[in-house]
Design a protein around this motif. Structure first.
Motif, PDB file in Angstrom:
ATOM      1  N   ARG A   1     -12.671  -2.694   6.771  1.00 33.74           N
ATOM      2  CA  ARG A   1     -11.644  -2.112   5.815  1.00 33.74           C
ATOM      3  C   ARG A   1     -10.759  -3.275   5.281  1.00 33.74           C
ATOM      4  NH1 ARG A   1     -12.096   1.303  10.499  1.00 33.74           N
ATOM      5  NH2 ARG A   1     -12.969   3.427   9.903  1.00 33.74           N
ATOM      6  N   PHE A   2     -11.077  -4.426   5.332  1.00 37.64           N
ATOM      7  CA  PHE A   2     -10.064  -5.506   4.775  1.00 37.64           C
ATOM      8  C   PHE A   2      -9.960  -5.216   3.312  1.00 37.64           C
ATOM      9  CE2 PHE A   2     -10.614  -9.085   8.296  1.00 37.64           C
ATOM     10  CZ  PHE A   2      -9.489  -8.274   9.106  1.00 37.64           C
TER      11      PHE A   2
ATOM     12  N   THR B   1     -10.514  -2.962  -2.108  1.00 34.62           N
ATOM     13  CA  THR B   1      -9.341  -3.364  -2.868  1.00 34.62           C
ATOM     14  C   THR B   1      -9.324  -2.442  -4.214  1.00 34.62           C
ATOM     15  OG1 THR B   1      -9.465  -5.561  -2.244  1.00 34.62           O
ATOM     16  CG2 THR B   1      -8.284  -5.200  -4.261  1.00 34.62           C
ATOM     17  N   VAL B   2     -10.481  -2.203  -4.888  1.00 37.84           N
ATOM     18  CA  VAL B   2     -10.586  -1.530  -6.004  1.00 37.84           C
ATOM     19  C   VAL B   2      -9.961   0.039  -5.480  1.00 37.84           C
ATOM     20  CG1 VAL B   2     -11.942  -0.180  -7.773  1.00 37.84           C
ATOM     21  CG2 VAL B   2     -12.207  -2.694  -7.244  1.00 37.84           C
ATOM     22  N   LEU B   3     -10.371   0.519  -4.632  1.00 39.37           N
ATOM     23  CA  LEU B   3      -9.858   1.996  -4.101  1.00 39.37           C
ATOM     24  C   LEU B   3      -8.306   1.944  -3.868  1.00 39.37           C
ATOM     25  CD1 LEU B   3     -10.489   4.864  -3.232  1.00 39.37           C
ATOM     26  CD2 LEU B   3     -11.040   3.829  -0.832  1.00 39.37           C
ATOM     27  N   VAL B   4      -7.741   0.897  -3.098  1.00 43.76           N
ATOM     28  CA  VAL B   4      -6.418   0.784  -2.930  1.00 43.76           C
ATOM     29  C   VAL B   4      -5.499   0.604  -4.389  1.00 43.76           C
ATOM     30  CG1 VAL B   4      -4.728  -0.611  -1.720  1.00 43.76           C
ATOM     31  CG2 VAL B   4      -6.819   0.236  -0.668  1.00 43.76           C
ATOM     32  N   SER B   5      -6.063  -0.166  -5.047  1.00 43.02           N
ATOM     33  CA  SER B   5      -5.313  -0.307  -6.290  1.00 43.02           C
ATOM     34  C   SER B   5      -5.365   0.885  -7.410  1.00 43.02           C
ATOM     35  CB  SER B   5      -5.958  -1.589  -7.025  1.00 43.02           C
ATOM     36  OG  SER B   5      -5.774  -2.732  -6.020  1.00 43.02           O
TER      37      SER B   5
ATOM     38  N   SER C   1       0.810  -6.166  -8.029  1.00 45.70           N
ATOM     39  CA  SER C   1       1.305  -5.924  -6.824  1.00 45.70           C
ATOM     40  C   SER C   1       0.335  -5.410  -5.645  1.00 45.70           C
ATOM     41  CB  SER C   1       2.575  -5.191  -6.746  1.00 45.70           C
ATOM     42  OG  SER C   1       3.446  -5.679  -7.604  1.00 45.70           O
ATOM     43  N   SER C   2      -0.356  -4.360  -5.991  1.00 44.52           N
ATOM     44  CA  SER C   2      -1.099  -3.836  -4.819  1.00 44.52           C
ATOM     45  C   SER C   2      -2.406  -4.574  -4.802  1.00 44.52           C
ATOM     46  CB  SER C   2      -1.568  -2.345  -5.454  1.00 44.52           C
ATOM     47  OG  SER C   2      -2.418  -2.329  -6.515  1.00 44.52           O
ATOM     48  N   TRP C   3      -3.141  -5.220  -5.869  1.00 43.08           N
ATOM     49  CA  TRP C   3      -4.379  -5.973  -5.442  1.00 43.08           C
ATOM     50  C   TRP C   3      -3.918  -7.161  -4.790  1.00 43.08           C
ATOM     51  CZ3 TRP C   3      -9.120  -4.788  -7.948  1.00 43.08           C
ATOM     52  CH2 TRP C   3      -9.949  -5.975  -7.953  1.00 43.08           C
ATOM     53  N   ASN C   4      -2.694  -7.978  -5.131  1.00 43.13           N
ATOM     54  CA  ASN C   4      -2.541  -9.127  -4.433  1.00 43.13           C
ATOM     55  C   ASN C   4      -1.752  -9.004  -2.940  1.00 43.13           C
ATOM     56  OD1 ASN C   4      -3.782 -10.732  -6.472  1.00 43.13           O
ATOM     57  ND2 ASN C   4      -1.840 -10.540  -7.715  1.00 43.13           N
ATOM     58  N   ASP C   5      -1.391  -7.834  -2.629  1.00 39.98           N
ATOM     59  CA  ASP C   5      -0.821  -7.588  -1.387  1.00 39.98           C
ATOM     60  C   ASP C   5      -1.586  -8.251  -0.297  1.00 39.98           C
ATOM     61  OD1 ASP C   5       1.106  -6.649   0.343  1.00 39.98           O
ATOM     62  OD2 ASP C   5       0.442  -4.627   0.364  1.00 39.98           O
ATOM     63  N   LEU C   6      -1.067  -9.034   0.478  1.00 41.96           N
ATOM     64  CA  LEU C   6      -1.735  -9.545   1.479  1.00 41.96           C
ATOM     65  C   LEU C   6      -0.866  -9.323   2.804  1.00 41.96           C
ATOM     66  CD1 LEU C   6      -3.532 -11.428   3.174  1.00 41.96           C
ATOM     67  CD2 LEU C   6      -1.803 -13.350   2.197  1.00 41.96           C
TER      68      LEU C   6
ATOM     69  N   ASP D   1      -4.953   1.120  10.742  1.00 39.32           N
ATOM     70  CA  ASP D   1      -6.546   0.491  10.635  1.00 39.32           C
ATOM     71  C   ASP D   1      -7.466   1.220   9.674  1.00 39.32           C
ATOM     72  OD1 ASP D   1      -8.220  -1.354  11.116  1.00 39.32           O
ATOM     73  OD2 ASP D   1      -8.994  -0.675  13.125  1.00 39.32           O
ATOM     74  N   THR D   2      -6.785   1.993   8.735  1.00 37.95           N
ATOM     75  CA  THR D   2      -7.603   2.775   7.716  1.00 37.95           C
ATOM     76  C   THR D   2      -6.958   2.309   6.371  1.00 37.95           C
ATOM     77  OG1 THR D   2      -6.041   4.618   7.459  1.00 37.95           O
ATOM     78  CG2 THR D   2      -7.669   4.738   9.250  1.00 37.95           C
ATOM     79  N   LEU D   3      -7.774   2.697   5.198  1.00 38.02           N
ATOM     80  CA  LEU D   3      -7.425   2.278   3.977  1.00 38.02           C
ATOM     81  C   LEU D   3      -6.199   2.950   3.562  1.00 38.02           C
ATOM     82  CD1 LEU D   3     -10.836   1.805   2.033  1.00 38.02           C
ATOM     83  CD2 LEU D   3      -9.352  -0.150   2.780  1.00 38.02           C
TER      84      LEU D   3
END
Length: 276
Positions: free
Chosen positions: A222-223, A75-79, A205-210, A138-140
């Motif tokens: 990879r969740f 999540t840190v990486l994506v955000s 938005s990106s952190w809470n994206d579900l 199925d990747t980050l």
């Protein structure tokens, strides 16, 4: 002689805002307290508001029975990628629409803004098929590519740049600055409030994206944190102490980020270096 009027040591609006603030903070406080309760205390009726003693079994089980730290790192990486890409791409696009003159500028901007009205559910299947063709399902990357830029970010930065005095940029050009150097050295430093606002909105938005990561990612390693907690709640009988511990882990970074950015958070101010 009239005696001076007694004034409150704070604004009268605080009499309304303080109860409202407590109303919004109460669920957050209850979440933290519940994460330190035992299962027996959580399931007790009537429910208890305060734990009799602090239990860390929820946190221990969360960290040992699930890859929560990996979810957190994902999540840190994506955000982080989403925020940095938003700051770079949206600021450049917003400045281009605000200052640069090119054919079709108005039509292109209207088309970008019109995409806000398209429901995200309508875009999921085409986006999934496109990502499957380029091999990032199925990747980050599938989680952060849709957050590289947004119509809202472009609109926010454009409106901010339109409010800046043009004379500052004209003075920079007289001194020999080109468009890129003017943007980088003059405009961007003045855009810190708007950039901070954009960063906070993108992070939230990106952190809470579900919904989208739940569709695009199936490997539990990879969740993101939100997807992991949602699956954790459905895989077994819900352990509320573990779930609340996960919610604390997911919420704390957002609170810290907001506290650091609140001084710059959407300060609609007009910057001017001109006198007289």
């Amino acid at each position: 002689m009239q005696s001076p009027k007694r004034r409150l040591p704070f604004s009268a609006w605080h009499l309304l805002l303080m109860p409202l603030a407590l109303l919004f903070v109460l669920p957050l406080v209850q979440m933290v307290l519940t994460s330190f309760m035992s299962s027996a205390e959580i399931n007790q009726f009537p429910p208890k508001l305060l734990p009799t003693s602090l239990h860390i079994e929820g946190y221990r089980a969360l960290l040992t029975e699930t890859p929560a730290l990996r979810w957190f790192a994902n999540t840190v990486l994506v955000s982080t990628v989403s925020v940095l890409a938003h700051l770079v791409l949206c600021s450049m696009a917003g400045y281009g629409f605000a200052r640069l003159k090119f054919a079709g500028r108005g039509v292109a901007f209207l088309v970008i803004i019109a995409t806000v009205m398209i429901p995200i559910q309508l875009l999921m299947i085409p986006t999934y098929l496109m990502f499957a063709r380029i091999g990032i399902v199925d990747t980050l990357a599938a989680a952060f590519v849709p957050w590289l830029a947004s119509a809202f970010g472009i609109f926010l930065m454009r409106q901010f740049f339109l409010a800046l005095p043009v004379e500052l940029e004209e003075a920079a050009r007289i001194d020999g600055c080109g468009t890129w150097r003017t943007f980088r050295s003059i405009v961007l430093p003045l855009a810190r409030p708007a950039l901070a606002t954009l960063a906070v909105f993108t992070l939230l938005s990106s952190w809470n994206d579900l919904l989208w990561p739940l569709v695009a990612i199936s490997d539990d390693n990879r969740f993101t944190l939100q997807v992991g907690l949602a699956n954790f709640q459905g895989m077994r009988r819900t352990e509320w102490s573990q779930l609340m511990a996960g919610n604390v882990l997911a919420t704390a970074p957002l609170i810290v980020a907001f506290l650091f950015a609140q001084k710059r958070f959407i300060a609609t101010m007009t910057f001017s270096g001109l006198k007289g």
